[in-house]
Design a protein around this motif. Structure first.
Motif, mmCIF file in Angstrom:
data_model
loop_
_atom_site.group_PDB
_atom_site.id
_atom_site.type_symbol
_atom_site.label_atom_id
_atom_site.label_comp_id
_atom_site.label_asym_id
_atom_site.label_seq_id
_atom_site.Cartn_x
_atom_site.Cartn_y
_atom_site.Cartn_z
ATOM 1 N N VAL A 59 34.060 70.440 0.972
ATOM 2 C CA VAL A 59 33.505 70.151 2.301
ATOM 3 C C VAL A 59 34.639 70.018 3.319
ATOM 4 C CG1 VAL A 59 32.268 68.413 3.661
ATOM 5 C CG2 VAL A 59 31.380 69.109 1.423
ATOM 6 N N PHE A 69 32.240 76.622 1.446
ATOM 7 C CA PHE A 69 30.859 76.421 0.994
ATOM 8 C C PHE A 69 30.358 77.572 0.124
ATOM 9 C CE2 PHE A 69 31.182 74.169 5.129
ATOM 10 C CZ PHE A 69 31.087 72.892 4.628
ATOM 11 N N ARG A 96 35.884 73.190 4.313
ATOM 12 C CA ARG A 96 34.807 74.072 4.804
ATOM 13 C C ARG A 96 34.631 75.295 3.906
ATOM 14 N NH1 ARG A 96 32.643 72.221 9.154
ATOM 15 N NH2 ARG A 96 33.739 70.977 10.684
ATOM 16 N N THR A 151 28.865 71.202 -6.944
ATOM 17 C CA THR A 151 27.676 70.420 -6.597
ATOM 18 C C THR A 151 26.693 70.382 -7.758
ATOM 19 O OG1 THR A 151 27.972 71.026 -4.274
ATOM 20 C CG2 THR A 151 25.807 70.189 -4.915
#
Length: 122
Positions: free
Chosen positions: A88, A93, A91, A101
């Motif tokens: 995160v 993703f 940045r 995750t």
């Protein structure tokens, strides 16, 4: 018995951690690129193969030492909280953040449920 409490789940995840330890030790290009993307220092990257190998041993301990296996899932949950945070912050993703995750959710759920032996000894 739930998949989350099944010893075979711990063995499967241990195999994944052991394999990850090997590819971190080599290191393969995808690992290097991922760590570059989050800005992890090159001189400290050796720690990942140690962490992953130790976690594989901890997960494999589930039959004999279920409390150690549960502690291992807790520590892996913390590890993946930090990993997701690094993605995160950077940045990033993409697929690596998605994998971190997913593993965060898996290890968090395993920590909450605990292995079958721990649950039955309460």
């Amino acid at each position: 018995m739930s998949v989350l409490t099944d010893n075979r789940t711990y063995a499967l995840l241990a195999a994944g951690q052991a394999g990850d330890a090997v590819i971190c030790a080599i290191p393969v290009r995808t690992v290097t690129e991922c760590l570059d993307d989050v800005g992890f220092p090159k001189q400290n990257r050796w720690i990942f193969s140690v962490i992953k190998a130790a976690s594989a041993v901890g997960l494999l301990s589930v039959r004999r030492y279920p409390a150690l296996a549960r502690l291992t899932t807790l520590m892996l949950t913390v590890y993946f909280v930090l990993a997701v945070g690094a993605h995160v912050r950077a940045r990033d993703f993409g697929r690596n953040a998605a994998a971190a995750t997913t593993l965060l959710a898996i290890y968090g759920a395993l920590t909450v449920k605990g292995p079958a032996d721990v649950r039955s000894s309460r």
